[in-house]
Scaffold this motif. Structure first.
Motif, short mmCIF file in Angstrom:
data_model
loop_
_atom_site.label_atom_id
_atom_site.label_comp_id
_atom_site.label_asym_id
_atom_site.label_seq_id
_atom_site.Cartn_x
_atom_site.Cartn_y
_atom_site.Cartn_z
N PHE A 152 0.73 -1.27 -0.11
CA PHE A 152 -0.26 -0.39 0.13
C PHE A 152 0.83 1.22 -0.64
O PHE A 152 0.48 2.27 -0.47
N CYS A 153 2.12 1.57 0.06
CA CYS A 153 2.99 2.14 0.47
C CYS A 153 3.88 2.62 -0.87
O CYS A 153 4.93 3.06 -1.45
N GLN A 154 3.97 1.72 -1.78
CA GLN A 154 4.75 1.37 -2.80
C GLN A 154 6.03 1.13 -2.75
O GLN A 154 6.72 2.13 -3.55
N VAL A 155 6.50 0.53 -1.93
CA VAL A 155 7.61 0.59 -1.59
C VAL A 155 8.41 -1.15 -1.77
O VAL A 155 7.67 -1.99 -0.95
N PRO A 156 9.08 -1.29 -1.97
CA PRO A 156 9.33 -2.90 -1.79
C PRO A 156 9.55 -3.32 -0.22
O PRO A 156 10.47 -2.64 0.16
N ALA A 157 8.83 -4.59 -0.13
CA ALA A 157 9.44 -5.23 1.34
C ALA A 157 10.76 -5.20 1.71
O ALA A 157 10.58 -4.75 3.54
N SER A 158 11.50 -5.66 1.08
CA SER A 158 13.34 -4.76 2.29
C SER A 158 13.42 -4.22 1.62
O SER A 158 14.88 -3.81 2.53
N HIS A 159 12.50 -2.91 1.99
CA HIS A 159 12.65 -1.79 1.69
C HIS A 159 12.31 -1.20 3.06
O HIS A 159 11.90 -0.01 3.82
N VAL A 160 11.24 -2.28 3.86
CA VAL A 160 10.09 -1.20 4.81
C VAL A 160 11.09 -2.15 6.09
O VAL A 160 11.02 -3.13 6.24
N LEU A 161 11.79 -1.32 7.01
CA LEU A 161 12.67 -1.44 8.06
C LEU A 161 12.53 -1.43 9.48
O LEU A 161 11.16 -0.73 9.28
#
Length: 170
Positions: free
Chosen positions: A106-115
């Motif tokens: 929902f934030c259009q960020v790769p999961a690996s970039h969700v820290l």
């Protein structure tokens, strides 16, 4: 104040760090967010990396991590012209996998970039927490910079230094 003095880095400088505190959407932060948007436009996407720090609260007896505050703040940030490359999610406990995936979607960020930036015993553990998630390498890749691997032993020594400092304080 938050003032960008130069639109190009001085010689021998490969990057600059700019911290923009405050709440996205508040009138007080609007001029600074606009300055960052313009700076991003001028230097180009490969020369700008936005890390959005947001709270992922746990509400009620159920203890469910809530994503709506982060989704909303990212939506407002996007409406102001800044799309975050990374989300640094503050929470009491590590992010659940489903929460990370939902934020990524929902934030259009790769999961690996969700820290996940969960509570830790003390501040000395934060760089190690980020390193364990590969944040340093991912941010370097986003900016086209050589990563920590190119630093060889220096990167490992820094982590050991932080670990030793942590041990001294216990």
């Amino acid at each position: 104040g938050s003032r960008v003095n130069s639109l190009s880095p001085p010689p021998k400088t490969s990057s600059k760090t700019k911290h923009q505190g405050g709440t996205v959407g508040d009138i007080e932060s609007a001029p600074f967010v606009e300055a960052l948007r313009q700076f991003h436009y001028r230097v180009g996407a490969g020369n700008f990396c936005s890390v959005h720090v947001s709270l992922v609260p746990v509400l009620g007896v159920v203890g469910e991590q809530k994503t709506k505050p982060t989704q909303h703040s990212v939506s407002v940030l996007r409406s102001l012209g800044i799309a975050p490359n990374f989300l640094a999610c503050r929470s009491e406990a590590p992010l659940e996998s489903a929460v990370r995936d939902k934020l990524a979607l929902f934030c259009q960020v790769p999961a690996s970039h969700v820290l996940t930036m969960h509570d830790v015993k003390n501040i000395w553990r934060v760089p190690l927490l980020l390193q364990s998630q590969g944040a340093h390498e991912a941010i370097c890749a986003c900016l086209g910079l050589p990563g920590a691997a190119s630093m060889g032993e220096k990167s490992r020594d820094f982590s050991l230094f932080l670990f030793c400092r942590e041990r001294e304080r216990e």
